[in-house]
Design an enzyme around this catalytic site. Structure first.
Site, PDB file in Angstrom:
ATOM      1  N   GLN A 145       0.828  -1.205   0.000  1.00  0.00           N
ATOM      2  CA  GLN A 145       0.000   0.000   0.000  1.00  0.00           C
ATOM      3  C   GLN A 145       0.868   1.262   0.000  1.00  0.00           C
ATOM      4  OE1 GLN A 145      -3.181   0.754  -0.351  1.00  0.00           O
ATOM      5  NE2 GLN A 145      -3.827  -1.364  -0.635  1.00  0.00           N
ATOM      6  N   SER A 146       1.969   1.212  -0.714  1.00  0.00           N
ATOM      7  CA  SER A 146       2.901   2.335  -0.741  1.00  0.00           C
ATOM      8  C   SER A 146       2.295   3.580  -1.385  1.00  0.00           C
ATOM      9  CB  SER A 146       4.164   1.934  -1.512  1.00  0.00           C
ATOM     10  OG  SER A 146       4.960   3.057  -1.804  1.00  0.00           O
ATOM     11  N   ASN A 147       2.261   4.677  -0.624  1.00  0.00           N
ATOM     12  CA  ASN A 147       1.830   5.962  -1.180  1.00  0.00           C
ATOM     13  C   ASN A 147       2.818   6.449  -2.231  1.00  0.00           C
ATOM     14  OD1 ASN A 147      -0.464   6.396   0.665  1.00  0.00           O
ATOM     15  ND2 ASN A 147       1.128   6.573   2.224  1.00  0.00           N
TER      16      ASN A 147
END
Length: 426
Positions: A145-147
């Site tokens: 879920q890397s921004n």
């Protein structure tokens, strides 16, 4: 909203000058003295035509560092306009603050929609460098879920580059479709190429070697890849938050009556705090930077930040510039029930929605420290930098469901007469 000037609800003035990196735009939704407001409004009006010029967004432009950072090298010569800057600063009415303490918030969470958060400032410089080197695609690495990965995927497509993402997930899920939750939805909508690795593989091989493996493969296919490190955190990316300090300086100059003693921010890869700490020290701001780490440990980040500072040929020391405290709790992207309740309570009390991975943990750590050491914070003006990451909340839906607001079926009597609204549906 155009980068011009208008009076916002509540009597606040929002003033913005032309978005040139050599003469930074100004914006501060803080009440101004009448004379200062009038002067700032006139300056904003005169610059509005340039600021609103069609085609200025997503354009590449020359860059010159702030005068106080002109000795740092290497300095970038170009930047892309990828974010909606300047982002506003406003007072944040947090509960249970120490006596005389004020907390203000820098809203880097609203630097864009798909492309939002602190990563945008770094990508403005990194993407310009990728294009300058003739790249036709970019590679980066991050959590599932890397921004940063989502922002990179969007930024790449904005400027017609392909994007390859190496995403870390659990060994139970590494061979399964990653789904369309949160950041993954945006990444897949914009056509990012996704390679999954397990946390164990990531720990054994490391992000640099993984990116190099993919780079080699793409080179063999005739592609021209450009590797962006985790979080966009290298010496070039550090310029994003050196430039943010110039933005804050100008916002303070417009206000005329606000000075910050401290800057508080989450730390996940090190580039943001390196830029803030270095910029604050070199500029007129001189605010102490407090970072709350959401992974690894303070010792690791001090070492990494020092490497970034050394990479800009500065003789300043990380330990003198930034105080780093551990706020990772259960671990990166993992939350206790108390942390999630905190995120919900702050949203209910103030309207500010924090992400659970970065700013949520930083604000939780800050208020916890204020409760334990009130004298340390009493009478101080604090600027909290909201680094975005709202999409990360969608990965916590199940855990948040018991904390979210209540609902009910509306109680209607059969005798209530109909009154037509506008349109057939109403």
């Amino acid at each position: 909203m155009a980068r011009g000037a208008h009076q916002a609800p509540g009597g606040f003035w929002t003033v913005a000058a032309a978005p040139t990196r050599c003469s930074l735009p100004h914006s501060l939704p803080i009440p101004l003295h009448a004379a200062a407001a009038a002067a700032a409004w006139m300056a904003g009006v005169s610059a509005a035509s340039a600021a609103g010029k069609i085609g200025s967004f997503l354009s590449k432009r020359p860059y010159a560092p702030p005068s106080w950072a002109s000795h740092l090298s290497p300095a970038p010569s170009q930047t892309f306009s990828l974010g909606h800057f300047p982002t506003p600063i406003h007072k944040w009415n947090l509960p249970n603050l120490p006596n005389g303490t004020e907390v203000w918030i820098k809203r880097d969470d609203i630097s864009g929609m798909q492309l939002s958060g602190n990563k945008v400032r770094k990508l403005e410089f990194l993407m310009a460098d990728a294009v300058a080197q003739g790249a036709d695609c970019v590679i980066t690495v991050g959590g599932i879920q890397s921004n940063h990965c989502r922002a990179t995927a969007v930024a790449a497509k904005y400027i017609n580059l392909d994007c390859y993402l190496i995403l870390r997930t659990s060994k139970l899920l590494v061979d399964k479709d990653p789904g369309l939750v949160g950041n993954l939805l945006v990444e897949r909508l914009v056509g990012a190429h996704i390679d999954l690795v397990s946390k164990e593989e990531y720990g054994k091989i490391g992000s640099v070697a993984l990116a190099d493996l993919l780079k080699k493969k793409l080179l063999e296919e005739g592609r021209k890849p450009y590797v962006i490190p985790v979080g966009g955190s290298n010496s070039l990316g550090t310029w994003g938050y050196i430039e943010a300090i110039r933005e804050i300086e100008h916002q303070i100059q417009i206000s005329g009556d606000v000075q910050f003693d401290d800057i508080v921010v989450a730390c996940g890869s090190g580039g943001t705090i390196a830029g803030l700490a270095l910029g604050s020290k070199l500029s007129s701001l001189k605010a102490k930077v407090h970072a709350f780490s959401v992974c690894d440990d303070p010792g690791y980040f001090h070492s990494y930040v020092q490497d970034l500072i050394d990479g800009l040929h500065s003789d300043l020391r990380s330990h003198d510039l930034v105080n780093i405290e551990n706020a990772k709790g259960l671990g990166y992207a993992m939350n206790t029930a108390e942390e999630l309740k905190f995120v919900k309570d702050i949203a209910t009390a103030t309207g500010i929605v924090l992400d659970p991975v970065y700013s949520g943990k930083a604000a939780y750590g800050m208020l916890k420290d204020m409760g334990a050491n009130p004298a340390k914070w009493e009478g101080r003006k604090i600027l909290f930098v909201h680094t975005g990451g709202l999409l990360g909340l969608y990965d916590k839906v199940d855990e948040l469901s018991s904390l979210s607001g209540s609902w009910r079926r509306m109680d209607l009597e059969e005798s209530v007469p109909r009154k037509d609204g506008t349109g057939k549906m109403f």
